[in-house]
Scaffold this motif. Structure first.
Motif, short mmCIF file in Angstrom:
data_model
loop_
_atom_site.label_atom_id
_atom_site.label_comp_id
_atom_site.label_asym_id
_atom_site.label_seq_id
_atom_site.Cartn_x
_atom_site.Cartn_y
_atom_site.Cartn_z
N ALA A 24 0.83 -1.20 0.00
CA ALA A 24 0.00 0.00 0.00
C ALA A 24 0.87 1.26 0.00
O ALA A 24 0.59 2.23 -0.70
CB ALA A 24 -0.93 0.00 1.21
N ALA A 25 1.97 1.23 0.80
CA ALA A 25 2.90 2.36 0.81
C ALA A 25 3.57 2.52 -0.55
O ALA A 25 3.82 3.65 -1.01
CB ALA A 25 3.94 2.16 1.91
N LEU A 26 3.90 1.40 -1.21
CA LEU A 26 4.51 1.46 -2.53
C LEU A 26 3.57 2.16 -3.52
O LEU A 26 3.99 3.03 -4.29
CB LEU A 26 4.84 0.05 -3.02
N VAL A 27 2.31 1.78 -3.52
CA VAL A 27 1.33 2.39 -4.43
C VAL A 27 1.17 3.87 -4.12
O VAL A 27 1.16 4.71 -5.03
CB VAL A 27 -0.02 1.65 -4.33
N ARG A 28 1.06 4.20 -2.83
CA ARG A 28 0.87 5.60 -2.44
C ARG A 28 2.06 6.45 -2.86
O ARG A 28 1.91 7.53 -3.43
CB ARG A 28 0.65 5.68 -0.94
N GLU A 29 3.28 5.98 -2.59
CA GLU A 29 4.48 6.74 -2.96
C GLU A 29 4.63 6.81 -4.47
O GLU A 29 5.04 7.84 -5.03
CB GLU A 29 5.71 6.07 -2.35
N GLY A 30 4.28 5.73 -5.17
CA GLY A 30 4.38 5.74 -6.63
C GLY A 30 3.44 6.73 -7.26
O GLY A 30 3.80 7.46 -8.20
N VAL A 31 2.21 6.81 -6.76
CA VAL A 31 1.23 7.76 -7.30
C VAL A 31 1.71 9.19 -7.05
O VAL A 31 1.61 10.06 -7.93
CB VAL A 31 -0.15 7.53 -6.66
N THR A 32 2.25 9.45 -5.87
CA THR A 32 2.76 10.79 -5.58
C THR A 32 3.86 11.19 -6.55
O THR A 32 3.89 12.31 -7.06
CB THR A 32 3.29 10.85 -4.13
N ASN A 33 4.78 10.27 -6.86
CA ASN A 33 5.87 10.58 -7.78
C ASN A 33 5.38 10.73 -9.21
O ASN A 33 5.92 11.54 -9.97
CB ASN A 33 6.94 9.49 -7.70
N ALA B 90 13.85 11.21 -10.23
CA ALA B 90 12.50 11.53 -9.80
C ALA B 90 12.10 10.80 -8.55
O ALA B 90 11.13 11.14 -7.90
CB ALA B 90 11.52 11.21 -10.93
N GLU B 91 12.86 9.75 -8.20
CA GLU B 91 12.42 8.91 -7.10
C GLU B 91 13.26 9.09 -5.84
O GLU B 91 13.03 8.42 -4.84
CB GLU B 91 12.50 7.43 -7.53
N THR B 92 14.29 9.91 -5.86
CA THR B 92 15.14 10.05 -4.71
C THR B 92 14.43 10.78 -3.61
O THR B 92 13.54 11.56 -3.85
CB THR B 92 16.42 10.80 -5.09
N GLY B 93 14.87 10.54 -2.36
CA GLY B 93 14.26 11.24 -1.24
C GLY B 93 13.87 10.28 -0.15
O GLY B 93 14.07 9.07 -0.23
N SER B 94 13.29 10.84 0.92
CA SER B 94 12.95 10.02 2.07
C SER B 94 11.85 9.03 1.76
O SER B 94 11.75 7.99 2.41
CB SER B 94 12.51 10.94 3.22
N GLY B 95 10.98 9.34 0.78
CA GLY B 95 9.90 8.41 0.44
C GLY B 95 10.43 7.07 -0.03
O GLY B 95 10.02 6.01 0.46
N LEU B 96 11.38 7.09 -0.97
CA LEU B 96 11.94 5.84 -1.47
C LEU B 96 12.76 5.14 -0.39
O LEU B 96 12.72 3.91 -0.27
CB LEU B 96 12.82 6.14 -2.69
N ALA B 97 13.51 5.91 0.40
CA ALA B 97 14.30 5.29 1.47
C ALA B 97 13.40 4.55 2.45
O ALA B 97 13.70 3.43 2.89
CB ALA B 97 15.11 6.37 2.20
N GLY B 98 12.27 5.16 2.79
CA GLY B 98 11.33 4.48 3.68
C GLY B 98 10.77 3.22 3.08
O GLY B 98 10.61 2.20 3.76
N GLU C 154 13.38 0.45 3.24
CA GLU C 154 13.47 -0.10 4.58
C GLU C 154 12.31 -1.04 4.86
O GLU C 154 12.50 -2.12 5.47
CB GLU C 154 13.48 1.04 5.60
N ARG C 155 11.11 -0.66 4.46
CA ARG C 155 9.94 -1.52 4.67
C ARG C 155 10.13 -2.87 3.98
O ARG C 155 9.86 -3.93 4.55
CB ARG C 155 8.68 -0.85 4.13
N PHE C 156 10.57 -2.84 2.72
CA PHE C 156 10.67 -4.09 1.97
C PHE C 156 11.87 -4.92 2.43
O PHE C 156 11.80 -6.15 2.42
CB PHE C 156 10.75 -3.79 0.47
N HIS C 157 12.96 -4.27 2.83
CA HIS C 157 14.08 -5.03 3.38
C HIS C 157 13.66 -5.75 4.66
O HIS C 157 14.10 -6.88 4.93
CB HIS C 157 15.27 -4.10 3.67
N ALA C 158 12.81 -5.11 5.46
CA ALA C 158 12.37 -5.71 6.71
C ALA C 158 11.54 -6.97 6.49
O ALA C 158 11.48 -7.83 7.36
CB ALA C 158 11.55 -4.70 7.52
#
Length: 409
Positions: free
Chosen positions: A313-322, A367-375, A378-382
């Protein structure tokens, strides 16, 4: 500079806008191409000396006037209004073009070619004028070309087999035809710019609306608790030194209120971040469609295990924002798949910035750099997954999340 209600922004023309402006810039040489060929192949040296400088001047002025009228969106603003010399020069070139047309009007097979010379200059010059002056200019030049062409034909007694007034119709008709073509293209360019502005504004409003929704939820939940903490803090200040026992009681209540407010804030943020994938997909489709981006969702969110859905869900939300912020997308496809023990959600859109380069799972495009992608990483690595970002030919941009279906939350 075009501004939106959300804030100032420069709206660059899209592909159709650039194609329209390039077409307008190319029309000047195109209108003069046949006359230039006739100049090189058929004219005597005397006529060449008369016509060649006029052809060059018309081509240069047509390009200059179109560049003033189109790329900056200043059509109708009167380029060079502050320069009397520039206006007189434009008028001189126009008169010279009409004179050249009159000199060539006796040539039966190339009269139309040379009628394009005053037509091109008139059309470009008319684009810089208000509507009333534009109509007067077109009428005056069309009438001048008609009268001059017919007068020359009768004076030189050429082409008696042609219908009466054939030269007049040729001269006036080409002026009005070329002007009509260029006016239509300029109106198309304006419509494209307005559509781009509306799209940019809609995308910005969609993002702002989502932020306001979250801010309103947080305010509604925390406003009364923060107010209570403020009032109890003021009461405690008055009680210190008068009734220390009551002051300590008030401090304990303030501590409990602060702890409850913190827990509620975490719950709100957790609920915002942990929305179900199905809900996030529906929200994404609605926001993108509202921004003028045709969206297709393939697959069923139910095939993604419940414990993995917050990350997707976070992936979709961040992707739509970008997509809304960093691309000029017209189409977006979201694909949800789960097979062979792996889950995958892919967002693919067109209109990616030309500077974006293919990326590896551990990197990102500008276009994807920033805290959104870093977060997200981290979520997916976890949960034992990873984010893949790639740029494909044709401006296709893809972001995907991969995990094992049995990965723990």
């Amino acid at each position: 500079m075009i501004t939106s209600p959300v804030g100032p922004a420069t709206v660059e023309p899209g592909r159709l806008g650039r194609l329209t402006s390039w077409t307008l810039l190319a029309l000047g040489p195109l209108w003069l191409l046949l006359a230039a060929y006739d100049l090189l192949a058929n004219l005597s040296s005397g006529r060449r000396l008369l016509a060649a400088p006029v052809l060059v001047a018309v081509a240069v002025q047509h390009t200059w006037l179109i560049r003033r009228a189109v790329p900056g969106g200043s059509a109708g603003q009167g380029p060079g209004r502050g320069s009397v010399a520039r206006r007189w020069w434009n008028l001189l070139v126009l008169v010279a073009a009409i004179v050249v047309w009159g000199d060539m009007a006796d040539r039966p097979y190339t009269a139309i070619d040379w009628a394009m010379v005053p037509g091109a200059m008139t059309a470009a010059l008319a684009l810089s004028l208000p509507a009333r002056e534009r109509r007067r200019l077109l009428a005056a030049v069309a009438l001048a070309c008609a009268v001059l062409g017919e007068a020359v034909a009768r004076w030189r007694h050429v082409s008696p087999e042609l219908l009466p007034a054939a030269r007049a119709m040729t001269g006036a008709g080409m002026v009005l035809f070329i002007a009509g073509v260029e006016f239509v293209l300029v109106r198309l360019w304006r419509a494209v710019r307005e559509a781009e502005q509306v799209r940019e504004t809609t995308a910005a409003l969609a993002v702002a609306e989502e932020r306001l929704r979250f801010a309103a939820d947080l305010h509604d939940l925390q406003g009364h608790r923060l107010q209570a903490i403020t009032l109890k803090g003021e009461l405690t200040q008055r009680l210190i030194g008068r009734s220390d026992h009551e002051a300590r009681a008030q401090l304990r209540e303030i501590t409990e209120l602060a702890r409850a407010a913190l827990e509620e804030s975490r719950a709100v943020v957790h609920g915002y971040r942990s929305a179900s994938l199905a809900t996030e997909l529906a929200n994404a489709a609605g926001i993108l469609e509202a921004a003028g981006i045709r969206t297709t969702v393939d697959g069923d969110a139910a095939c993604i295990p419940h414990q993995l859905q917050p990350a997707y869900a976070a992936l979709v939300r961040e992707g739509v924002t970008n997509i809304l912020r960093h691309s000029r997308a017209r189409h977006c496809r979201i694909t949800v798949t789960a097979a062979e023990g792996r889950a995958r959600v892919v967002l693919c859109n067109d209109g990616a910035p030309s500077s974006a380069a293919p990326s590896s799972p551990a990197s990102s495009s500008p276009a994807e750099t920033g805290s959104g992608l870093a977060g997200l990483q981290e979520r997916f690595h976890a949960i034992g997954g990873y984010i893949l970002i790639a740029t494909h030919p044709g401006g296709q941009f893809e972001r995907a999340g991969h995990t094992h279906r049995e990965s723990p939350a």
